[in-house]
Design a protein around this motif. Structure first.
Motif, PDB file in Angstrom:
ATOM      1  N   THR A   1     -15.718   9.089  14.056  1.00 24.88           N
ATOM      2  CA  THR A   1     -16.508  10.096  14.776  1.00 24.88           C
ATOM      3  C   THR A   1     -15.875  11.463  14.665  1.00 24.88           C
ATOM      4  OG1 THR A   1     -17.237   8.403  16.341  1.00 24.88           O
ATOM      5  CG2 THR A   1     -17.525  10.711  16.991  1.00 24.88           C
ATOM      6  N   GLU A   2     -14.618  11.572  15.083  1.00 16.60           N
ATOM      7  CA  GLU A   2     -13.882  12.825  14.975  1.00 16.60           C
ATOM      8  C   GLU A   2     -12.507  12.528  14.377  1.00 16.60           C
ATOM      9  OE1 GLU A   2     -14.591  15.947  18.187  1.00 16.60           O
ATOM     10  OE2 GLU A   2     -14.871  14.090  19.314  1.00 16.60           O
ATOM     11  N   ALA A   3     -12.127  13.312  13.391  1.00 21.04           N
ATOM     12  CA  ALA A   3     -10.882  13.066  12.678  1.00 21.04           C
ATOM     13  C   ALA A   3      -9.670  13.251  13.589  1.00 21.04           C
ATOM     14  CB  ALA A   3     -10.779  13.991  11.475  1.00 21.04           C
ATOM     15  N   HIS A   4      -8.718  12.322  13.477  1.00 22.31           N
ATOM     16  CA  HIS A   4      -7.451  12.424  14.200  1.00 22.31           C
ATOM     17  C   HIS A   4      -6.483  11.405  13.594  1.00 22.31           C
ATOM     18  CE1 HIS A   4      -9.504   9.062  16.220  1.00 22.31           C
ATOM     19  NE2 HIS A   4      -8.293   8.610  16.529  1.00 22.31           N
TER      20      HIS A   4
ATOM     21  N   GLY B   1      -5.267 -11.444  11.050  1.00 26.36           N
ATOM     22  CA  GLY B   1      -6.398 -12.349  10.942  1.00 26.36           C
ATOM     23  C   GLY B   1      -7.013 -12.427   9.562  1.00 26.36           C
ATOM     24  N   GLY B   2      -6.196 -12.282   8.519  1.00 29.57           N
ATOM     25  CA  GLY B   2      -6.719 -12.358   7.168  1.00 29.57           C
ATOM     26  C   GLY B   2      -7.407 -11.099   6.682  1.00 29.57           C
ATOM     27  N   LYS B   3      -7.324 -10.035   7.471  1.00 25.49           N
ATOM     28  CA  LYS B   3      -7.923  -8.755   7.101  1.00 25.49           C
ATOM     29  C   LYS B   3      -6.827  -7.691   6.967  1.00 25.49           C
ATOM     30  CE  LYS B   3     -12.290 -10.116   7.711  1.00 25.49           C
ATOM     31  NZ  LYS B   3     -13.284 -10.214   6.609  1.00 25.49           N
ATOM     32  N   THR B   4      -7.044  -6.782   6.032  1.00 28.73           N
ATOM     33  CA  THR B   4      -6.214  -5.592   5.924  1.00 28.73           C
ATOM     34  C   THR B   4      -7.077  -4.400   6.282  1.00 28.73           C
ATOM     35  OG1 THR B   4      -4.870  -6.591   4.179  1.00 28.73           O
ATOM     36  CG2 THR B   4      -4.761  -4.199   4.407  1.00 28.73           C
ATOM     37  N   VAL B   5      -6.552  -3.539   7.155  1.00 28.67           N
ATOM     38  CA  VAL B   5      -7.322  -2.433   7.712  1.00 28.67           C
ATOM     39  C   VAL B   5      -6.612  -1.121   7.397  1.00 28.67           C
ATOM     40  CG1 VAL B   5      -8.320  -1.472   9.825  1.00 28.67           C
ATOM     41  CG2 VAL B   5      -8.113  -3.956   9.568  1.00 28.67           C
ATOM     42  N   LEU B   6      -7.319  -0.216   6.730  1.00 29.64           N
ATOM     43  CA  LEU B   6      -6.773   1.074   6.312  1.00 29.64           C
ATOM     44  C   LEU B   6      -7.441   2.189   7.100  1.00 29.64           C
ATOM     45  CD1 LEU B   6      -7.070   0.466   2.450  1.00 29.64           C
ATOM     46  CD2 LEU B   6      -5.180  -0.199   3.958  1.00 29.64           C
ATOM     47  N   TYR B   7      -6.643   3.120   7.590  1.00 28.45           N
ATOM     48  CA  TYR B   7      -7.178   4.208   8.415  1.00 28.45           C
ATOM     49  C   TYR B   7      -6.924   5.550   7.748  1.00 28.45           C
ATOM     50  CZ  TYR B   7      -8.541   6.664  12.680  1.00 28.45           C
ATOM     51  OH  TYR B   7      -9.184   7.456  13.599  1.00 28.45           O
ATOM     52  N   ALA B   8      -7.980   6.366   7.653  1.00 26.91           N
ATOM     53  CA  ALA B   8      -7.894   7.697   7.049  1.00 26.91           C
ATOM     54  C   ALA B   8      -7.902   8.751   8.153  1.00 26.91           C
ATOM     55  CB  ALA B   8      -9.070   7.923   6.103  1.00 26.91           C
ATOM     56  N   ASP B   9      -6.775   9.437   8.321  1.00 23.75           N
ATOM     57  CA  ASP B   9      -6.674  10.421   9.394  1.00 23.75           C
ATOM     58  C   ASP B   9      -7.632  11.593   9.206  1.00 23.75           C
ATOM     59  OD1 ASP B   9      -4.695   8.871  10.492  1.00 23.75           O
ATOM     60  OD2 ASP B   9      -3.041  10.168   9.870  1.00 23.75           O
ATOM     61  N   GLY B  10      -7.918  11.948   7.948  1.00 26.33           N
ATOM     62  CA  GLY B  10      -8.740  13.120   7.680  1.00 26.33           C
ATOM     63  C   GLY B  10     -10.205  12.967   8.038  1.00 26.33           C
ATOM     64  N   THR B  11     -10.666  11.712   8.181  1.00 27.41           N
ATOM     65  CA  THR B  11     -12.061  11.452   8.539  1.00 27.41           C
ATOM     66  C   THR B  11     -12.198  10.494   9.711  1.00 27.41           C
ATOM     67  OG1 THR B  11     -12.148   9.608   6.971  1.00 27.41           O
ATOM     68  CG2 THR B  11     -12.828  11.782   6.150  1.00 27.41           C
TER      69      THR B  11
ATOM     70  N   MET C   1       0.842  -1.183   0.000  1.00 27.54           N
ATOM     71  CA  MET C   1       0.000   0.000   0.000  1.00 27.54           C
ATOM     72  C   MET C   1       0.888   1.247   0.000  1.00 27.54           C
ATOM     73  SD  MET C   1      -3.092  -0.886  -0.161  1.00 27.54           S
ATOM     74  CE  MET C   1      -4.138  -2.309   0.100  1.00 27.54           C
ATOM     75  N   VAL C   2       0.663   2.119  -0.972  1.00 25.32           N
ATOM     76  CA  VAL C   2       1.436   3.354  -1.106  1.00 25.32           C
ATOM     77  C   VAL C   2       0.525   4.519  -0.740  1.00 25.32           C
ATOM     78  CG1 VAL C   2       2.807   4.782  -2.661  1.00 25.32           C
ATOM     79  CG2 VAL C   2       2.724   2.294  -3.007  1.00 25.32           C
ATOM     80  N   THR C   3       0.929   5.312   0.240  1.00 23.76           N
ATOM     81  CA  THR C   3       0.099   6.441   0.648  1.00 23.76           C
ATOM     82  C   THR C   3       0.303   7.598  -0.317  1.00 23.76           C
ATOM     83  OG1 THR C   3       1.830   7.190   2.178  1.00 23.76           O
ATOM     84  CG2 THR C   3       0.088   5.822   3.084  1.00 23.76           C
ATOM     85  N   MET C   4      -0.748   7.896  -1.055  1.00 23.77           N
ATOM     86  CA  MET C   4      -0.758   8.978  -2.024  1.00 23.77           C
ATOM     87  C   MET C   4      -1.788  10.023  -1.580  1.00 23.77           C
ATOM     88  SD  MET C   4       1.423   8.164  -4.486  1.00 23.77           S
ATOM     89  CE  MET C   4       1.719   7.279  -6.003  1.00 23.77           C
ATOM     90  N   SER C   5      -1.818  11.154  -2.268  1.00 16.51           N
ATOM     91  CA  SER C   5      -2.732  12.224  -1.883  1.00 16.51           C
ATOM     92  C   SER C   5      -4.192  11.800  -1.990  1.00 16.51           C
ATOM     93  CB  SER C   5      -2.487  13.469  -2.739  1.00 16.51           C
ATOM     94  OG  SER C   5      -2.593  13.164  -4.117  1.00 16.51           O
ATOM     95  N   LYS C   6      -4.509  10.878  -2.913  1.00 21.76           N
ATOM     96  CA  LYS C   6      -5.900  10.443  -3.082  1.00 21.76           C
ATOM     97  C   LYS C   6      -6.274   9.274  -2.190  1.00 21.76           C
ATOM     98  CE  LYS C   6      -6.447  11.975  -7.886  1.00 21.76           C
ATOM     99  NZ  LYS C   6      -6.782  11.544  -9.280  1.00 21.76           N
TER     100      LYS C   6
ATOM    101  N   ASP D   1      -9.055  10.303   2.859  1.00 24.78           N
ATOM    102  CA  ASP D   1      -8.625  11.651   3.194  1.00 24.78           C
ATOM    103  C   ASP D   1      -7.467  11.533   4.180  1.00 24.78           C
ATOM    104  OD1 ASP D   1      -8.251  14.205   4.183  1.00 24.78           O
ATOM    105  OD2 ASP D   1     -10.361  14.637   4.487  1.00 24.78           O
ATOM    106  N   THR D   2      -6.275  11.841   3.726  1.00 26.49           N
ATOM    107  CA  THR D   2      -5.051  11.732   4.521  1.00 26.49           C
ATOM    108  C   THR D   2      -4.830  10.293   4.977  1.00 26.49           C
ATOM    109  OG1 THR D   2      -5.568  13.952   5.359  1.00 26.49           O
ATOM    110  CG2 THR D   2      -3.674  12.812   6.334  1.00 26.49           C
ATOM    111  N   PRO D   3      -4.434   9.410   4.071  1.00 23.27           N
ATOM    112  CA  PRO D   3      -4.211   8.009   4.428  1.00 23.27           C
ATOM    113  C   PRO D   3      -3.115   7.866   5.474  1.00 23.27           C
ATOM    114  CG  PRO D   3      -3.274   8.495   2.275  1.00 23.27           C
ATOM    115  CD  PRO D   3      -4.077   9.691   2.667  1.00 23.27           C
TER     116      PRO D   3
END
Length: 410
Positions: A172-175, A136-146, A97-102, A127-129
């Motif tokens: 709930t609140e971006a962080h 556990g067989g899952k990949t989890v992506l977090y967006a700081d902007g949302t 996974m490459v963090t890009m602007s999109k 928004d802001t990856p």
């Protein structure tokens, strides 16, 4: 159970029975690195390493990503990207996974297939990856902007046409945060807002909140250990979630003893974490690590040998559950998490100084099987180290300055 906090004194660097030969090389400090086979900018001479067979490395540099064969360290592809990108394995042994602007853009390294490497047009919009978690067989992506969390089956990345089916858990609140999904669907996520971060909450598979804690100032980073015990770093210790219960593990230094990154093995109960005990200290170099025993619910701080410092990029778990640390002295120090002792020190690169900014190129380490890959930005090189024999088995000379590093095991 009340957690225990301990501290250990500095440890001496072990003298190697057989020292690796050193050869002069340009570096930021002028120190000589350990010799390994050298190469032209387009290739590398190696002693093949079976442990790395099928693996490929992804190296980011300013404006691009280079993919290398994990055995020969020869370039497979050079791909254009944005000026600064972060690299995280997707968890399937092939994609990064490459963090890009999109958002999170999918890099197909071709690991395990022998095929070409490609920065695909598949993008998980965000928004802001930020953090990427694999468990556990899952990949989890977090967006700081949302503070939204995207979850998908890791294996589906290789078989889906386009993006795989995915679930989004709205924030709930971006962080700047992170989320983890356990095998039974339990969902753990950080809590915070634009003004700060203070804890975690835990929801069951149906989305019902089952546990929470606001006793983790500056919560950052996570790691899942044996038995799905999950650790989150705090500015005064760590939070441990295990068997449905959140436990606060206090740092021995108060009011500030920060752990921000966890280095884990899912077959070991002990989490290795970075550690900083001075909130006002300048720079990014650290000289202590935390050892968190998730079974005993204890947190211990261990001093590294005199003259050995590191950053968040410089620790990885390796064979035998050991932790490998590329220190500022240029050696890979193998640390036993069970007792905090350095069992081996392997000279690899020239001594180096800490970065002015965390994004700046400085040495990084990743491990695949028995092989550690170490970058040497000051010399535009990458090295393969056999952690079992203690030998540098390959050196690749690059025509770019490597920054972030990820391995796809194939």
């Amino acid at each position: 159970m009340h957690p225990t906090s301990l501290r250990r004194a500095k440890l001496p660097v072990l003298a190697l029975g057989t020292a690796l030969a050193l050869a002069a090389c340009s570096s930021s400090t002028g120190a000589a690195p350990a010799a390994g086979p050298s190469s032209s900018a387009a290739s590398a001479s190696t002693s093949p390493s079976p442990a790395a067979a099928g693996a490929r490395l992804a190296l980011s540099y300013t404006g691009g990503i280079m993919v290398l064969d994990g055995t020969t360290l020869e370039p497979v592809a050079e791909l254009e990207s944005e000026e600064f990108t972060r690299l995280n394995p997707a968890g399937d042994g092939r994609h990064v996974m490459v963090t890009m602007s999109k958002g999170f853009q999918v890099l197909d390294t071709g690991a395990g297939t022998g095929g070409p490497a490609e920065l695909t047009d598949r993008v998980f919009e965000a928004d802001t990856p930020g953090h990427v978690v694999r468990h556990g067989g899952k990949t989890v992506l977090y967006a700081d902007g949302t503070s939204d969390t995207t979850i998908f089956d890791t294996a589906a990345l290789a078989t889906a046409e386009g993006l795989p089916e995915r679930e989004t858990v709205e924030g709930t609140e971006a962080h700047h945060g992170v989320s983890v999904v356990l095998e039974d669907g339990t969902f753990l996520t950080t809590v915070g807002n634009a003004d700060g971060r203070n804890g975690i909450e835990v929801r069951d598979a149906a989305g019902k909140k089952i546990a929470e804690s606001d006793d983790c100032p500056g919560v950052h980073g996570e790691g899942t250990a044996q038995g799905e015990a999950v650790v989150f770093g705090c500015e005064d210790g760590a939070l441990l979630y295990s068997d449905g219960t959140i436990t606060k593990l206090d740092a021995p230094d108060e009011p500030y003893g920060r752990m921000g990154n966890a280095y884990v093995s899912e077959t070991s109960p002990v989490v290795v974490g970075d550690y900083k005990d001075d909130a006002d200290a300048e720079g990014y170099l650290l000289d202590q690590v935390t050892l968190i025993d998730t079974a005993e619910k204890t947190l211990e701080v261990v001093d590294l040998p005199e003259g050995v410092e590191y950053t968040f990029r410089d620790v990885a778990r390796g064979p035998g559950e050991m932790a490998s640390i590329i220190g500022t002295d240029g050696s890979v120090h193998v640390l036993d998490p069970e007792n905090g002792e350095i069992t081996q020190s392997i000279p690899v690169i020239a001594a180096w100084e800490g970065p002015a900014e965390w994004q700046d190129p400085h040495p990084a380490i990743v491990v695949d099987g028995d092989v550690a890959y170490v970058t040497e930005p000051a010399a535009n090189k990458v090295h393969a180290v056999d952690l079992t024999s203690g030998e540098v088995t390959a050196t690749g000379a690059l025509d770019v300055t490597p920054n972030e590093l990820a391995v796809a095991a194939g």
